[in-house]
Design a protein around this motif. Sequence first.
Motif, short mmCIF file in Angstrom:
data_model
loop_
_atom_site.label_atom_id
_atom_site.label_comp_id
_atom_site.label_asym_id
_atom_site.label_seq_id
_atom_site.Cartn_x
_atom_site.Cartn_y
_atom_site.Cartn_z
N ARG A 165 0.84 -1.20 0.00
CA ARG A 165 0.00 0.00 0.00
C ARG A 165 0.87 1.25 0.00
N ASN A 193 0.00 4.16 0.80
CA ASN A 193 -0.26 4.95 2.00
C ASN A 193 0.71 4.59 3.12
N PHE A 223 4.12 6.11 2.31
CA PHE A 223 3.97 7.56 2.43
C PHE A 223 4.01 7.98 3.90
N GLU A 224 3.21 7.32 4.73
CA GLU A 224 3.12 7.69 6.15
C GLU A 224 4.43 7.39 6.89
#
Length: 197
Positions: free
Chosen positions: A162, A164, A167-168
């Motif tokens: 993922r 996300n 990114f996080e």
Amino acid sequence: MTSQLNSIPQVSTIYYKETGVIWRLSNYFLEYIPFDHTNLVFCCIGTDRSTGDALGPMTGSFLTQLVSFPFEIVGTLDNPLHALNLEETTNTLYNSPDKPFIVAIDACLGNANNIGEIIIHPGPLYPGKAVKKDLPPIGEISIKAIVNIGGFMEYNVLQSTRLNLTFEMGKVISRSLLLAWHRYNLKNNSNYNTNKN
């Protein structure tokens, strides 16, 4: 530099969603990273062609956007540091007249229950190990982020990670590095003023 490496813990690990993660991670970075080194370089390894392997260049891009983070960043989404240019880049850095202290940042694969952990340890990082690539080790300090499960079909696993998550985790690492640098400066200024008085 050796004395500092001998005095720091062997491995520190923290989950990226833990309460107070940025402050706690900055504590680790202050222990491991010599912010006073004359040639401190952050090498963010990976490629923008794989969601799992984009952790490094994504972190590099976040760091370059932080105007108050003054160190050299190698590896961004725009100009990744990956298998094709790693050896040449490493040689160039280590042949510099002012020998660099390299902090290497990369994604890695691990156990299902360790996904989301950020690992910091002294010593080099071995890029491409999860996907059986033979690349030169890099770094005096390693920062690794576990983005997915290892052990089978590693290329596919990295491709299906993922975005996300990377990114996080990249955001947490970059913000923690910035905080560590600011805290280092504040401490130095405070010591300077105390000695001055």
